[in-house]
Structures are given as C-alpha cells and as structure tokens.
Scaffold this motif. Sequence first.
Motif, PDB file in Angstrom:
ATOM      1  N   UNK A  21      32.849  19.029  67.117  1.00 11.54           N
ATOM      2  CA  UNK A  21      33.262  20.256  67.801  1.00 11.54           C
ATOM      3  C   UNK A  21      32.351  21.437  67.469  1.00 11.54           C
ATOM      4  N   UNK A  22      31.343  21.219  66.638  1.00  7.57           N
ATOM      5  CA  UNK A  22      30.377  22.283  66.335  1.00  7.57           C
ATOM      6  C   UNK A  22      29.503  22.576  67.540  1.00  7.57           C
ATOM      7  N   UNK A  23      29.142  23.827  67.678  1.00  7.39           N
ATOM      8  CA  UNK A  23      28.287  24.249  68.791  1.00  7.39           C
ATOM      9  C   UNK A  23      26.877  23.674  68.644  1.00  7.39           C
ATOM     10  N   UNK A  24      26.367  23.142  69.749  1.00  6.42           N
ATOM     11  CA  UNK A  24      25.000  22.649  69.825  1.00  6.42           C
ATOM     12  C   UNK A  24      24.461  23.076  71.182  1.00  6.42           C
ATOM     13  N   UNK A  25      23.504  23.996  71.189  1.00  8.22           N
ATOM     14  CA  UNK A  25      22.917  24.501  72.433  1.00  8.22           C
ATOM     15  C   UNK A  25      23.986  24.998  73.406  1.00  8.22           C
ATOM     16  N   UNK A  26      24.942  25.735  72.878  1.00  8.07           N
ATOM     17  CA  UNK A  26      25.906  26.418  73.729  1.00  8.07           C
ATOM     18  C   UNK A  26      27.223  25.728  74.007  1.00  8.07           C
ATOM     19  N   UNK A  27      27.416  24.516  73.508  1.00 16.19           N
ATOM     20  CA  UNK A  27      28.704  23.832  73.710  1.00 16.19           C
ATOM     21  C   UNK A  27      28.945  22.864  72.563  1.00 16.19           C
ATOM     22  N   UNK A  28      30.179  22.434  72.376  1.00 19.75           N
ATOM     23  CA  UNK A  28      30.450  21.477  71.308  1.00 19.75           C
ATOM     24  C   UNK A  28      29.607  20.210  71.475  1.00 19.75           C
ATOM     25  N   UNK A  29      29.141  19.685  70.365  1.00 18.88           N
ATOM     26  CA  UNK A  29      28.283  18.500  70.365  1.00 18.88           C
ATOM     27  C   UNK A  29      28.867  17.380  71.217  1.00 18.88           C
TER      28      UNK A  29
END
Length: 110
Positions: A21-29
């Motif tokens: 659920x961490x942000x990666x390039x603007x959305x959750x992974x």
Amino acid sequence: MKNIAIIPLRGGSIRVPRKNVRQFCGKPLMCWTIEAALESTLINEVYVTTDDDEIEEFARLYPVKIIRRPDWPDADQAAANRPILHALEQIHGEFRMVTLFATSPQRKPG
C-alpha cells in the motif's frame, strides 16, 4: 477456457513494512499490478487474495474478485505458494492461471 490472474497481497511484510500500500510513482504499489492485469487482453478475470483490511479496501476500487484468506501466524516463514493454493480452492471451473506479484510494478499488460 478462461485465463485468470491471482495477485497475492500480504499486509505484514517485514523487510518493507506495508509495501503493497506504499506509494510508488503516485499510487499504491499493488495498484500497478492490478491495473496491468485488468488491461491485459490475455486475462479474463483478476483475483486478489489478501489477509489485510487496507489492501482489500484498495482492491475494491477495481473490478476484481477478492478472496479473503486467513491471517496465518507463520506467514513470514511459510511457503509463498500457500496463499495461491488457498485461492485455487475458492475458484471453481476450468481455467488457466498466472500469478502476478505486486513487487514487479513495471510490467506491461501484454
């Protein structure tokens, strides 16, 4: 025969806490993998299997089928295929399956 994708998403990652659920390039992974599966012309149904409320909330934003699995106390030591085997017990009919992991977010739908 339908082609299905199973995306196992666990809430209790040790090395990178809450990685799915961490942000990666603007959305959750996890969203990158769900979107690629849904955009693929090779996949007819997408299943998310999870043990986590927050992951389930994000997954419900998409037209996927959710399989809630137990919160196994030994999930860190258990084989990675256990969530997949659990999901397969819940899915009926004939199908071909691919497993997609959220830790490969740069895959293309093809």
